[in-house]
Design an enzyme around this catalytic site. Structure first.
Site, PDB file in Angstrom:
ATOM      1  N   HIS A  92       0.946  -1.245   0.005  1.00 28.00           N
ATOM      2  CA  HIS A  92      -0.345  -0.085   0.318  1.00 28.00           C
ATOM      3  C   HIS A  92       0.603   1.147   0.069  1.00 28.00           C
ATOM      4  O   HIS A  92       2.141   1.427   0.980  1.00 28.00           O
ATOM      5  CB  HIS A  92      -0.536  -0.006   1.495  1.00 28.00           C
ATOM      6  N   ASP A 171     -14.757   3.511   7.611  1.00 31.46           N
ATOM      7  CA  ASP A 171     -13.936   4.115   7.043  1.00 31.46           C
ATOM      8  C   ASP A 171     -14.616   4.956   6.109  1.00 31.46           C
ATOM      9  O   ASP A 171     -14.005   5.928   5.808  1.00 31.46           O
ATOM     10  CB  ASP A 171     -12.288   3.550   6.602  1.00 31.46           C
ATOM     11  N   ARG A 178     -13.904  13.181   6.258  1.00 30.02           N
ATOM     12  CA  ARG A 178     -13.220  14.558   6.833  1.00 30.02           C
ATOM     13  C   ARG A 178     -12.527  14.974   6.053  1.00 30.02           C
ATOM     14  O   ARG A 178     -11.557  16.293   6.348  1.00 30.02           O
ATOM     15  CB  ARG A 178     -11.870  12.902   7.779  1.00 30.02           C
ATOM     16  N   SER A 193      -7.123   4.312   9.064  1.00 25.88           N
ATOM     17  CA  SER A 193      -7.916   3.975   8.433  1.00 25.88           C
ATOM     18  C   SER A 193      -7.412   3.218   7.355  1.00 25.88           C
ATOM     19  O   SER A 193      -7.831   2.450   6.635  1.00 25.88           O
ATOM     20  CB  SER A 193      -8.123   5.876   7.992  1.00 25.88           C
ATOM     21  N   LYS A 197      -8.427  -1.049   6.122  1.00 28.77           N
ATOM     22  CA  LYS A 197      -9.031  -2.395   5.183  1.00 28.77           C
ATOM     23  C   LYS A 197      -7.699  -2.844   4.274  1.00 28.77           C
ATOM     24  O   LYS A 197      -9.093  -3.781   4.241  1.00 28.77           O
ATOM     25  CB  LYS A 197      -8.987  -0.630   3.824  1.00 28.77           C
TER      26      LYS A 197
HETATM   27  N1  URA Z   1      -5.770   7.237   2.501  1.00 30.57           N
HETATM   28  C1  URA Z   1      -6.874   5.907   3.328  1.00 30.57           C
HETATM   29  O1  URA Z   1      -7.447   5.238   3.076  1.00 30.57           O
HETATM   30  N2  URA Z   1      -7.235   7.136   4.251  1.00 30.57           N
HETATM   31  C2  URA Z   1      -6.670   8.117   4.900  1.00 30.57           C
HETATM   32  O2  URA Z   1      -6.914   8.371   6.143  1.00 30.57           O
HETATM   33  C3  URA Z   1      -5.868   8.545   4.014  1.00 30.57           C
HETATM   34  C4  URA Z   1      -5.186   8.271   3.018  1.00 30.57           C
END
Ligand code: URA
Length: 433
Positions: A92, A171, A178, A193, A197
């Site tokens: 990621h 999220d 946010r 966040s 995932k």
């Molecule tokens: N990517 C995400 O999935 N969440 C965040 O808060 C920032 C970047």
């Protein structure tokens, strides 16, 4: 009378006054927000209190677990390759400009018998989205059922597809909130966040590419290291072997920024060519993923000899794409020329990312469409000698009225000088002890 266990105002007040949220308060507030029993304005206030006062390690861990529990968890433990269960490794990136690394990386790692599930997203703002890039390939479909994802992982070894809406729905709701309340850049909220995932996705190991610099969320190394350490600890708490590389994002990666043009460049890398920085980062991240999966092999050789191309072609055609199709070309181009001679000493990632976005490669709202052919081709990178009048970059779009705003973003995007101090692409590494 309310039947809720807690009162949202008390939870907000606790964090506003610098206190620690209890595990029960955290479980409740995430669940109640997902159900609609905590209002957006209350969650906004809580997100701002967290932004200002932070959360401790136990709070972040519980917050992440609560977000995972808001949705489904995938299970890749049944993936079987030829004769054996496959280890799964995922990568990621926290988001950068010209960051197409997932495209060559997933097939490269799969050539070593490690299954690579890349459940990806679309871009928002100046950083591009992996799915937006791949959707420039005629016929390619981002949405797969969980069953099809598992099948492809077993047969092809790598899959890049849309993360289903069932993963961490809390999220999804919180991230959108946010985004409009200036609370994206809080380390506890970013870390929970991303990791909610990734943990819900069920991978055995995870490598994080935490970007540092003008084109990244984290502008300085100390902040990026804290984010990386927080995420690596969350991975360890959840039993996912997690490490992180801290990598430079002051200048775009490679020579292309956009959608179709980034796919073209990725294919060059898979064929054994491509820009040195894209090759270096692909190989370094592949090394991390192979190491985490217990594979002792050198991915550099496999990338250079083009053997990952077969996996790439199968991965694209499995999802309806034609790997031989001509990619969309822009209707209009505009070239920016160097105004002086010397060494290109700076090419700012954020300015180039915003320009590409304004040309139509990215979206301002999540419902906007992107242009497949929009973006920027760079003709020089920091460290290159340039001559006055030489092309520096080519802007591409289907809608030429966008050139003006894109050029505004590029006004102070680069510097020409006499000497150049090269900087490292890989700035650090974080893993659990
Ligand atoms: N990517 C995400 O999935 N969440 C965040 O808060 C920032 C970047």
């Amino acid at each position: 009378m309310s039947t809720e266990t807690f009162d949202a105002v008390d939870v907000i007040r606790t964090k506003r006054d610098g206190g620690t949220l209890s595990p029960e308060q955290i479980d409740w507030v995430i669940d109640a927000y997902t159900r609609g029993a905590v209002a957006d304005e209350q969650m906004s206030a809580l997100a701002m209190a967290i932004f200002l006062n932070g959360m401790d390690r136990a709070e972040i861990s519980r917050w992440t677990t609560a977000m995972i529990s808001s949705g489904e968890r995938l299970d890749f433990s049944s993936i079987v390759g030829p004769g054996k269960k496959l280890a799964t490794a995922d990568k990621h990136s926290t988001g950068g400009v010209g960051d197409k690394i997932t495209l060559p990386l997933a097939p490269l790692v799969a050539t070593f018998g490690v299954a690579v599930p890349q459940l990806s997203g679309r871009g928002l703002g100046h950083t591009g989205g992996t799915l937006d890039k791949l959707e420039s390939i005629p016929g390619w479909q981002a949405n797969l059922t969980n069953e099809r994802t598992l099948e492809m992982l077993g047969s092809t070894g790598a899959v890049i597809c849309a993360a289903g809406s069932g993963l961490a729905p809390a999220d999804k709701k919180l991230y959108a909130l946010r985004d409009v309340t200036a609370t994206v850049e809080a380390i506890p909220l970013i870390a929970s966040s991303i990791m909610s995932k990734k943990i819900a996705e069920g991978t055995d190991s995870l490598v994080l590419d935490v970007k540092v610099g003008s084109g990244a969320f984290m502008k300085d190394l100390a902040q990026a290291r804290t984010l990386a350490e927080t995420m690596v600890a969350l991975g360890a708490d959840a039993g996912v072997k997690t490490s992180a590389l801290l990598t430079d994002m002051n200048t775009p990666l490679g020579l292309t920024v956009g959608n179709a043009c980034e796919v073209e460049e990725s294919v060059e890398v898979l064929a054994g060519g491509g820009p040195a920085d894209v090759v270096e980062l692909t190989v370094e991240l592949a090394r991390e993923m192979l190491k985490a999966s217990g594979v002792d092999a050198d991915p550099a050789e496999a990338l250079a000899d083009g053997r990952a191309m077969d996996v790439w072609r199968k991965m694209i055609s499995d999802q309806g794409g034609d790997p031989d199709a001509t990619l969309p070309q822009p209707r209009e181009t505009h070239t920016v020329y160097a105004e002086s001679s010397g060494v290109l000493t700076r090419l700012d990632a954020l300015s180039v990312g915003v320009a590409s976005w304004r040309l139509g490669a990215g979206r301002a709202r999540k419902e906007d469409a992107v242009q497949a052919a929009a973006g920027i081709r760079l003709h020089a990178k920091p460290g290159d000698e340039i001559q006055k009048g030489q092309p520096l970059m080519t802007l591409m779009t289907d809608t030429p009225e966008r050139f003006g705003r894109a050029l505004e973003s590029l006004e102070n995007a680069y510097s020409v000088g006499e000497t150049f101090e090269p900087t490292d692409l890989i700035l650090g590494r974080v893993e659990t002890n």
